[in-house]
Design a protein around this motif. Structure first.
Motif, mmCIF file in Angstrom:
data_model
loop_
_atom_site.group_PDB
_atom_site.id
_atom_site.type_symbol
_atom_site.label_atom_id
_atom_site.label_comp_id
_atom_site.label_asym_id
_atom_site.label_seq_id
_atom_site.Cartn_x
_atom_site.Cartn_y
_atom_site.Cartn_z
ATOM 1 N N LEU A 43 0.683 -1.176 0.096
ATOM 2 C CA LEU A 43 0.029 0.196 0.139
ATOM 3 C C LEU A 43 0.826 1.339 -0.081
ATOM 4 O O LEU A 43 2.046 1.213 0.703
ATOM 5 C CB LEU A 43 -1.028 -0.085 1.340
ATOM 6 N N VAL A 44 0.395 2.409 -0.789
ATOM 7 C CA VAL A 44 1.057 3.633 -0.612
ATOM 8 C C VAL A 44 0.003 4.567 -0.281
ATOM 9 O O VAL A 44 -0.980 4.702 -0.757
ATOM 10 C CB VAL A 44 2.006 3.810 -1.905
ATOM 11 N N ASP A 45 0.648 5.426 0.638
ATOM 12 C CA ASP A 45 -0.139 6.618 1.189
ATOM 13 C C ASP A 45 0.420 7.946 0.581
ATOM 14 O O ASP A 45 1.589 8.239 1.013
ATOM 15 C CB ASP A 45 -0.130 6.569 2.631
ATOM 16 N N PRO A 46 -0.108 8.586 -0.469
ATOM 17 C CA PRO A 46 0.748 9.781 -1.064
ATOM 18 C C PRO A 46 1.038 10.797 -0.008
ATOM 19 O O PRO A 46 1.861 11.548 -0.004
ATOM 20 C CB PRO A 46 -0.470 10.044 -1.978
ATOM 21 N N ALA A 47 -0.070 10.728 0.895
ATOM 22 C CA ALA A 47 0.212 11.875 2.270
ATOM 23 C C ALA A 47 1.449 11.552 2.963
ATOM 24 O O ALA A 47 1.860 12.601 3.553
ATOM 25 C CB ALA A 47 -0.832 11.829 3.018
ATOM 26 N N SER A 48 1.910 10.297 2.823
ATOM 27 C CA SER A 48 3.326 10.159 3.569
ATOM 28 C C SER A 48 4.472 10.397 3.073
ATOM 29 O O SER A 48 5.585 10.409 3.354
ATOM 30 C CB SER A 48 3.185 8.514 4.004
ATOM 31 N N VAL A 49 4.383 10.740 1.891
ATOM 32 C CA VAL A 49 5.743 11.106 0.779
ATOM 33 C C VAL A 49 5.771 12.646 1.105
ATOM 34 O O VAL A 49 4.817 13.516 0.615
ATOM 35 C CB VAL A 49 5.332 10.956 -0.579
ATOM 36 N N PRO A 50 7.020 13.252 1.340
ATOM 37 C CA PRO A 50 7.201 14.538 1.664
ATOM 38 C C PRO A 50 6.930 15.519 0.605
ATOM 39 O O PRO A 50 6.411 16.273 0.545
ATOM 40 C CB PRO A 50 8.975 14.803 2.237
ATOM 41 N N GLU A 51 7.383 14.980 -0.576
ATOM 42 C CA GLU A 51 7.370 15.908 -2.032
ATOM 43 C C GLU A 51 5.885 15.477 -2.672
ATOM 44 O O GLU A 51 5.227 14.693 -2.208
ATOM 45 C CB GLU A 51 8.456 15.332 -3.130
ATOM 46 N N ILE A 77 13.884 11.733 -13.982
ATOM 47 C CA ILE A 77 12.362 11.665 -13.642
ATOM 48 C C ILE A 77 12.034 12.535 -12.328
ATOM 49 O O ILE A 77 11.144 13.241 -12.212
ATOM 50 C CB ILE A 77 11.866 10.400 -13.672
ATOM 51 N N ALA A 78 12.859 12.252 -11.381
ATOM 52 C CA ALA A 78 12.460 12.958 -9.991
ATOM 53 C C ALA A 78 12.772 14.582 -10.122
ATOM 54 O O ALA A 78 11.670 15.022 -9.518
ATOM 55 C CB ALA A 78 13.199 12.335 -8.993
ATOM 56 N N PHE A 79 13.556 14.675 -10.665
ATOM 57 C CA PHE A 79 14.063 15.991 -11.052
ATOM 58 C C PHE A 79 12.842 16.885 -11.614
ATOM 59 O O PHE A 79 12.409 18.043 -11.224
ATOM 60 C CB PHE A 79 15.567 16.306 -11.564
ATOM 61 N N MET A 80 12.473 16.339 -12.753
ATOM 62 C CA MET A 80 11.473 16.972 -13.615
ATOM 63 C C MET A 80 10.106 16.892 -12.774
ATOM 64 O O MET A 80 9.505 18.121 -12.917
ATOM 65 C CB MET A 80 11.109 15.842 -14.796
ATOM 66 N N GLN A 81 9.885 16.087 -11.739
ATOM 67 C CA GLN A 81 8.730 16.489 -10.961
ATOM 68 C C GLN A 81 8.905 17.405 -9.983
ATOM 69 O O GLN A 81 7.950 18.281 -9.773
ATOM 70 C CB GLN A 81 8.487 14.847 -10.062
ATOM 71 N N GLU A 82 10.103 17.900 -9.633
ATOM 72 C CA GLU A 82 10.309 18.891 -8.657
ATOM 73 C C GLU A 82 10.052 20.304 -9.631
ATOM 74 O O GLU A 82 9.794 21.234 -9.180
ATOM 75 C CB GLU A 82 11.972 19.160 -8.224
ATOM 76 N N GLY A 102 5.548 15.662 -21.915
ATOM 77 C CA GLY A 102 5.810 16.695 -22.767
ATOM 78 C C GLY A 102 7.273 17.416 -22.647
ATOM 79 O O GLY A 102 8.390 17.215 -23.241
ATOM 80 N N LEU A 103 7.511 17.797 -21.372
ATOM 81 C CA LEU A 103 8.711 18.619 -20.901
ATOM 82 C C LEU A 103 9.791 17.592 -20.685
ATOM 83 O O LEU A 103 10.843 18.100 -20.939
ATOM 84 C CB LEU A 103 8.126 19.731 -19.798
ATOM 85 N N THR A 104 9.500 16.701 -20.055
ATOM 86 C CA THR A 104 10.249 15.769 -19.612
ATOM 87 C C THR A 104 11.110 14.787 -20.990
ATOM 88 O O THR A 104 12.285 15.030 -20.949
ATOM 89 C CB THR A 104 9.734 14.454 -18.721
ATOM 90 N N ASP A 105 10.341 14.590 -21.898
ATOM 91 C CA ASP A 105 10.766 14.280 -23.109
ATOM 92 C C ASP A 105 11.409 15.243 -23.970
ATOM 93 O O ASP A 105 12.744 14.885 -24.440
ATOM 94 C CB ASP A 105 9.379 13.673 -24.048
ATOM 95 N N ILE A 146 18.561 23.618 -14.057
ATOM 96 C CA ILE A 146 19.115 22.517 -14.714
ATOM 97 C C ILE A 146 20.753 22.438 -14.792
ATOM 98 O O ILE A 146 21.503 21.524 -14.530
ATOM 99 C CB ILE A 146 18.568 22.322 -16.007
ATOM 100 N N HIS A 147 21.371 23.710 -14.960
ATOM 101 C CA HIS A 147 22.622 23.909 -14.852
ATOM 102 C C HIS A 147 23.376 23.701 -13.506
ATOM 103 O O HIS A 147 24.456 23.079 -13.525
ATOM 104 C CB HIS A 147 22.955 25.485 -15.225
#
Length: 281
Positions: A43-51, A77-82, A102-105, A146-147
């Motif tokens: 099970l995953v609880d999204p509320a428990s993830v800090p980001e 991938i993680a950086f793009m979510q940030e 779109g932006l990740t690709d 990004i730099h």
């Protein structure tokens, strides 16, 4: 966003998991560390993830994202979510979920081209800055991020492309449509310079006003919005400034042909006024 507990069906990487929450359809959850140490059935609880956690619910976009994840480093991938969170925080707007694809690709393969020594150009850069100043300023900050994080220095051309992705995501417009509208505006600008025998100063206030007018004119035509103008003013402009008036109709013809929609007659009046201001300067 408040999300319920989900059952993991598959872990794609530490930041991407495929989940199910009956009776809801399958979703892809995106969040830094959301899949760390997890396996199918957990099970995953999204509320428990800090980001911040995002979810992809559209089936076609889920398929596109699964394919993209196969080729892209999970740290990226993680950086793009940030970056997506950064965009939402600084615009105060919820973004279209397609930006994750779109932006990740776009950025991932742009960096690959840069590594291979390929040049990245953007002939509409100044126009993009004038048309979308807020998005452009945000894109500049993302290029700096990004730099700093990836030690990759993107060319200025990329600022314009990122700005278009931001505008697309925050207005829920297809990025291809946004880019297409910009191309139409570029074609119109070239026609103006050719017909009126002028070379416009891309940094001038008059030019920026013209671009803003063209942007909204193209959007009005694309959505079928009507615009009215007093016939008496149109008559005066037609008689006093025949070249500008005839050019305005030619520009309307470009919009009608490219957008495949009728252009209201009232657009001629406002276009003529902008053209006359340019030629008088």
């Amino acid at each position: 966003m408040t999300l319920p507990m989900y059952t993991i069906k598959k872990v794609l990487n530490n930041s991407v998991v495929i989940c199910q929450h009956d009776p809801e359809p399958e979703v892809i959850l995106l969040g830094k560390g959301i899949g760390f140490g997890k396996k199918a059935g957990d099970l995953v609880d999204p509320a428990s993830v800090p980001e911040k956690v995002y979810q992809l619910t559209d089936k076609e976009e889920q398929s596109q994202y699964r394919e993209l994840v196969k080729h892209v480093d999970e740290d990226f991938i993680a950086f793009m979510q940030e970056i997506v969170g950064f965009i939402e925080n600084n615009t105060g707007k919820k973004v279209d979920q397609h930006i994750h694809i779109g932006l990740t690709d776009h950025l991932f393969f742009t960096m690959k081209r840069i590594e291979q020594g390929m040049e990245v150009t953007n002939p509409f850069l100044l126009e993009t800055e004038s048309l979308y100043p807020n998005e452009y300023a945000l894109a500049e900050r993302i290029v700096d991020m990004i730099h700093e994080r990836l030690d990759v220095l993107l060319p200025d051309a990329e600022i314009g492309f990122i700005a278009l992705h931001i505008h697309s995501a925050t207005t829920f417009k297809n990025v291809l449509e946004v880019n297409r509208h910009n191309q139409i505006i570029g074609q119109i600008v070239q026609t103006i310079e050719s017909r009126l025998n002028v070379k416009m100063d891309r940094t001038s206030l008059d030019y920026k006003r013209l671009l803003r007018h063209l942007r909204y004119a193209v959007e009005r035509v694309a959505t079928g919005e009507m615009v009215e103008a007093p016939q008496k003013i149109e008559k005066v402009l037609r008689e006093e400034y025949p070249l500008c008036y005839s050019t305005a109709w030619e520009l309307m013809g470009i919009m009608e042909r490219e957008l495949k929609r009728p252009v209201p007659r009232g657009e001629a009046t406002y276009l003529t006024m902008h053209l006359q201001r340019l030629t008088s300067r």
